[in-house]
Scaffold this active site. Structure first.
Site, short mmCIF file in Angstrom:
data_model
loop_
_atom_site.label_atom_id
_atom_site.label_comp_id
_atom_site.label_asym_id
_atom_site.label_seq_id
_atom_site.Cartn_x
_atom_site.Cartn_y
_atom_site.Cartn_z
N ASP A 13 0.86 -1.18 0.00
CA ASP A 13 0.00 0.00 0.00
C ASP A 13 0.90 1.23 0.00
O ASP A 13 1.72 1.41 0.89
CB ASP A 13 -0.89 -0.03 1.25
CG ASP A 13 -1.84 1.15 1.31
OD1 ASP A 13 -2.03 1.82 0.28
OD2 ASP A 13 -2.39 1.40 2.40
N ASP A 113 -3.26 2.58 -5.66
CA ASP A 113 -2.12 2.56 -4.74
C ASP A 113 -2.03 1.28 -3.91
O ASP A 113 -1.40 1.28 -2.85
CB ASP A 113 -2.18 3.79 -3.81
CG ASP A 113 -3.37 3.76 -2.88
OD1 ASP A 113 -4.31 2.98 -3.13
OD2 ASP A 113 -3.36 4.51 -1.89
N GLU A 114 -2.62 0.20 -4.38
CA GLU A 114 -2.64 -1.03 -3.59
C GLU A 114 -2.54 -2.26 -4.49
O GLU A 114 -3.19 -2.29 -5.54
CB GLU A 114 -3.99 -1.14 -2.87
CG GLU A 114 -3.94 -1.00 -1.37
CD GLU A 114 -5.33 -1.19 -0.80
OE1 GLU A 114 -5.68 -2.34 -0.51
OE2 GLU A 114 -6.05 -0.19 -0.67
MG LIG Z 1 -2.46 4.08 0.33
#
Ligand SMILES: [Mg+2]
Length: 368
Positions: A13, A113-114
């Site tokens: 993350d 973002d993951e």
């Molecule tokens: Mg994040």
């Protein structure tokens, strides 16, 4: 019979992603609380917070909060408010995701973002190997993109996600198979990924406060309250049971972006750069990936990004659509007279994949 190898999943993350990326390209906001906003445009402050950096979070400013609330929380302090620039975040994200994918047997991006990385095979079930890999990944992202991420390692997607939440930002948490139950047991039920506020309230009203309280309540009791499916789901969450695979998916789009030698408004210079990017993208397409939509991406000297797209007859050669790019460039320049461009890019989307014989595949299968 072979002994079953432990699965090892990494959850990666990127920390306060939009805000981190903005801090990187705007050194003036470093060390200040920064809030990235989606302005709806109705009034000056209408809209919501997309991300806040960690300093802004200390002021209580969080994603999803109305901008007006955030401004109130920021009152009297030197807080920077910025508009979102999705095109730029997507560009950085794409590079990081490409880098992550190289480290995985199977790779699943879950958001900008993951991502989950299944590294069971390449680490042959060895958690020390996975931990070393996580450190390398963190270092690589830091070195190439200048931002930090938090990594959780565990025997399933669920446990790796929970592990990743434990230490942020720049965290690394390993939960080995034999540690899963202890890792979860004292967590409040509301902290378990996938248990929402309503279920949390229902559980609390039954006196179930922590993960350990769930199995202690007994499956029959849970079934009476929640029905069979949800009862076993709750028990699985409490005990960290999750067999769901990391699902490799084909990319939805491909892009290339580059900085111009100097800032320019000259159509020919832009066209030349776009033509270079098309040749570069062709190395990736290899006539095996076809596309139906092309986009021209422009980033001006004020870091404002614009995208212009066009749907075309399906093509698999980026250079063959250069005339369409020329039209998009001319249109951009006539609509933005005098606007100096710093970077330009191309994107193809509406992708379809062909097999070795050139036949179209409905969907590529990665999971055998
Ligand atoms: Mg994040």
């Amino acid at each position: 019979m072979f002994a079953k190898m432990d699965r090892i999943i990494l959850h990666v993350d990127l920390d306060a992603f939009y805000a981190s990326v903005e801090e990187l390209r705007r050194p003036d906001i470093r060390g200040k609380p920064a809030v990235v906003c989606v302005y709806s445009g109705r009034t000056q402050d209408s809209g919501a917070v997309a991300t806040s950096n960690y300093l802004a979070r200390e002021l209580g400013i969080r994603a999803g909060m109305p901008i007006a609330f955030a401004k109130r929380a920021a009152k009297g302090k030197d807080v920077v408010f910025l508009p979102v620039d999705m095109e730029h975040y997507r560009e950085v994200s794409e590079r990081i995701m490409d880098l992550l994918e190289e480290h995985a047997d199977r790779f699943q991006q879950v958001s900008i973002d993951e991502a989950y990385l299944d590294v069971s095979d390449r680490c042959t079930g060895n958690y020390q190997c996975a931990e070393k890999m996580a450190r390398d990944i963190k270092e690589e992202i830091k070195e190439h993109e200048g931002i930090t991420c938090s990594v959780g390692i565990g025997p399933s997607k669920y446990v790796s996600k929970m592990a990743g939440k434990k230490r942020k930002p720049d965290g690394l948490t390993v939960v080995r198979p034999e540690e899963v139950v202890d890792f979860l047991r004292n967590l409040p039920v509301g902290k378990l990924h996938g248990i929402g506020a309503k279920t949390e309230e229902e559980l609390n009203s039954l006196g179930i406060k922590t993960a350990a309280d769930i199995p202690a309540y007994g499956l029959p009791g849970l079934e009476k309250e929640f029905g069979k499916n949800k009862a076993s789901l709750l028990r699985d969450k409490a005990l960290g049971i999750d067999d769901s695979p990391v699902e490799q998916k084909d990319k939805q789009q491909l892009s290339r972006i580059a900085t111009l030698k100097e800032d320019t408004t000259d159509a020919d210079i832009i066209y030349k750069k776009i033509s270079d990017l098309c040749s570069d993208l062709n190395k990736k397409l290899q006539n095996k990936i076809a596309f139906r939509t092309i986009s021209l991406i422009t980033i001006d000297t004020h870091l404002q990004t614009q995208t212009r797209s066009e749907t075309i007859p399906e093509a698999d050669d980026a250079c063959s659509v250069l005339p369409s790019y020329r039209t998009l460039i001319d249109r951009f320049l006539s609509e933005n007279p005098g606007k100096m461009l710093r970077r330009v890019g191309i994107r193809v989307s509406g992708l379809s994949f062909k097999d070795a014989k050139g036949k179209k595949e409905q969907k590529r299968l990665f999971d055998y």
